[in-house]
Design a protein around this motif. Structure first.
Motif, PDB file in Angstrom:
ATOM      1  N   GLY A 194      77.421  18.929  46.306  1.00  0.00           N
ATOM      2  CA  GLY A 194      75.968  19.031  46.501  1.00  0.00           C
ATOM      3  C   GLY A 194      75.379  17.880  47.293  1.00  0.00           C
ATOM      4  N   ALA A 195      76.202  16.890  47.627  1.00  0.00           N
ATOM      5  CA  ALA A 195      75.657  15.728  48.338  1.00  0.00           C
ATOM      6  C   ALA A 195      75.188  16.098  49.752  1.00  0.00           C
ATOM      7  CB  ALA A 195      76.694  14.608  48.397  1.00  0.00           C
ATOM      8  N   GLU A 196      75.951  17.005  50.396  1.00  0.00           N
ATOM      9  CA  GLU A 196      75.564  17.376  51.772  1.00  0.00           C
ATOM     10  C   GLU A 196      74.193  18.038  51.794  1.00  0.00           C
ATOM     11  OE1 GLU A 196      78.284  19.701  54.176  1.00  0.00           O
ATOM     12  OE2 GLU A 196      79.856  18.237  53.706  1.00  0.00           O
ATOM     13  N   GLU A 197      74.007  18.915  50.833  1.00  0.00           N
ATOM     14  CA  GLU A 197      72.725  19.623  50.688  1.00  0.00           C
ATOM     15  C   GLU A 197      71.607  18.602  50.406  1.00  0.00           C
ATOM     16  OE1 GLU A 197      71.885  23.347  47.666  1.00  0.00           O
ATOM     17  OE2 GLU A 197      73.214  21.765  47.039  1.00  0.00           O
ATOM     18  N   ASN A 198      71.897  17.629  49.551  1.00  0.00           N
ATOM     19  CA  ASN A 198      70.935  16.562  49.274  1.00  0.00           C
ATOM     20  C   ASN A 198      70.604  15.799  50.556  1.00  0.00           C
ATOM     21  OD1 ASN A 198      69.586  14.414  47.415  1.00  0.00           O
ATOM     22  ND2 ASN A 198      70.954  13.274  48.774  1.00  0.00           N
TER      23      ASN A 198
END
Ligand SMILES: N[C@@H](CCC(=O)N[C@@H](CS)C(=O)NCC(=O)O)C(=O)O
Length: 214
Positions: A194-198
């Protein structure tokens, strides 16, 4: 049966709640609420959350807002083990301390610098606010000098919340070159699910602030 998150990708707190859900691998249906377009003031949203902020969780009719409360609730209810939000009293207390540090210092001070630019016509960040934010980063640097993650050997709700905050100000262009522990931790966080989306949302936040800076 569905778990909905009323979410705006630009919002750090909203991204913090979603990053916790992603780390926990909780299936979430995202409902976008664009606060820049005042969608959070629609009657249906106000009925659910009279405080009109994002994020808001709807877990099969159970409504909850405050991003850190959402992250803790999801971890308690859906965590496969208790690593992300420990059950042990003292481990949990340490996680809570770091989590509240984000909620009451890191995030508050970041907002104090950026909200006047986004919403009130300011075009620069006053030096005392910049200095104060760097003092807060010094504390974060100290926390990270003795542990790999903010509260121990594995990521917790404190990391996902704080990363959502810090990624926003990094996207504005904040210099963390003098904070080696924070730099290491940021790299670790960037590999969380989920870091990329963040980071996509953080970039949007950064662009919105930078477009108004002198
Ligand atoms: N402490 C809250 C802060 C939530 C918050 O202020 N969200 C902002 C976006 S970053 C918002 O919804 N602003 C619009 C409003 O409050 O009307 C949390 O962590 O959830």
């Amino acid at each position: 049966m569905s778990i909905k998150l009323y979410h705006f990708i630009v919002s750090g707190p909203s991204r913090g709640a979603l990053l916790a859900a992603r780390t926990l691998q909780v299936p979430i249906q995202i409902v976008e609420v664009n606060t820049f377009k005042k969608e959070n003031y629609k009657e249906s949203y106000l009925k659910m959350n009279p405080q009109h902020c994002v994020p808001t969780l709807d877990d099969n009719g159970f409504i909850l807002w405050e991003s850190r409360a959402i992250a803790c609730y999801l971890a308690d209810k859906y965590g496969k083990d208790d690593q992300f939000y420990p059950k042990d009293l003292q481990k949990r207390a340490l996680v809570n301390q770091r989590l509240h540090f984000d909620g009451t210092s890191l995030n508050v001070k970041m907002r104090a610098m950026c909200a006047p630019i986004l919403f009130s016509g300011a075009t620069d960040i006053p030096k005392p606010l910049k200095d104060d934010f760097n003092i807060t980063l010094e504390f974060l640097e100290i926390f990270l000098s003795s542990t790999k993650w903010l509260a121990g050997d594995n990521p917790t709700v404190a990391d996902t919340a704080s990363y959502a905050t810090l990624s926003s100000i990094l996207a504005v262009g904040w210099d963390i070159s003098s904070f080696s522990n924070i730099q290491r931790w940021v790299k670790q966080c960037a590999s969380l699910p989920g870091a990329e989306e963040n980071d996509e949302g953080a970039r949007a936040y950064g662009e919105a602030v930078k477009s108004k800076l002198k």
